[in-house]
Design a protein around this motif. Structure first.
Motif: not given
Ligand SMILES: C[S@@+](CC[C@H](N)C(=O)[O-])C[C@H]1O[C@@H](n2cnc3c(N)ncnc32)[C@H](O)[C@@H]1O
Length: 251
Positions: A145-151
């Motif tokens: 949830x805290x990551x801007x590039x989740x993919x």
């Protein structure tokens, strides 16, 4: 249809934005709250947090030969839950925020790893410095949830898993029933910032936490993201009326 391409978002809103906005914020917040993080978790989850972690460990196919990567492992809550219940060959506890890992290192020194071999390393999950096919199990709690590039992070997790390896991801989610969802939204708006203020004096950090939870994809949409990252056998289990979910996915 979930877009499998990388794009970066502001993790507080889910809207497209440069990665640096979220990355700098997350580093600042977790550096500020590292020392109080576990006490906040315990109270704000009404002492359910360890039960949820224990369930994560039960769902992870850990054997005595497992090499485990704990992603966004913070102060080591998942790692030490594994050490309480299983005896894998090795756990590499990683996180983006050095201050969180400093707490984990103190816990290792205090004996919380029991007799399990645990190492720590500062790692950005969106770009991991590990060879392909290096780990049997990857765990991650409240990290994606805290990551801007989740993919990018999900693809990295898949890349470093061995074929047949399992990712076990615990995250806040969306209660499917409207009444429970309404209560949960009230708790996010008022309860979480209040607990945060009480333990850390940093109310704004916990307004972010609540916003990021609301902006995070619900259970089925996160399943689609895991499939788009190349995983199979994607499944999830709801905890606390669906306020929390554990997703499992196999490479
Ligand atoms: C809410 S804490 C969860 C810590 C731990 N997994 C637990 O269950 O208590 C979220 C953690 O995600 C880490 N994090 C955020 N972005 C990350 C990234 N790109 N790579 C690795 N860790 C990241 C933060 O530093 C923070 O320690």
């Amino acid at each position: 249809m979930t877009d499998s391409k990388s794009h970066t978002i502001d993790t507080a809103t889910g809207k497209e934005a440069p990665a640096e906005i979220s990355e700098e914020r997350v580093l600042n917040i977790f550096t500020e709250i590292a020392e109080q993080y576990e006490r906040f978790n315990r109270s704000s989850s009404f002492h359910q947090d360890h039960k949820w972690l224990d369930r994560l460990v039960e769902l992870a196919p850990i054997t005595s030969s497992s090499r485990i990567l704990d992603v966004a492992g913070g102060t080591g809550e998942v790692t030490f839950a594994i050490c309480r219940k299983a005896h894998p060959a090795h756990i590499l506890l990683t996180d983006y925020t050095p201050a969180m890992l400093e707490v984990a290192k103190r816990r290792i020194a205090a004996g919380d790893a029991r007799s399990v071999n645990v190492d720590t390393q500062v790692v950005d999950a969106q770009k991991m410095p590990f060879e392909d096919n290096s780990f049997d199990v990857v765990t991650m709690a409240y990290g994606i949830r805290n990551m801007p590039d989740r993919m990018a992070a999900l693809r990295e997790i898949r890349r470093v898993l061995v074929p047949g390896g399992t990712a076990c991801i615990l995250e806040f989610s969306t209660p499917p029933r409207p009444v429970e969802r309404a209560f949960y939204n009230l708790y996010l708006k008022w309860g979480i910032p209040a607990w945060g203020q009480h333990y850390t004096g940093k109310r704004e950090d916990f307004v972010y936490l609540a916003d990021s939870i609301k902006a995070f994809p619900a259970q089925e949409e996160f399943c689609d993201m895991l499939r788009a990252a190349g995983f199979g056998h994607v499944a999830y289990e709801n905890l606390a009326f669906g306020a929390v979910a554990i997703h499992t996915a196999v490479k």
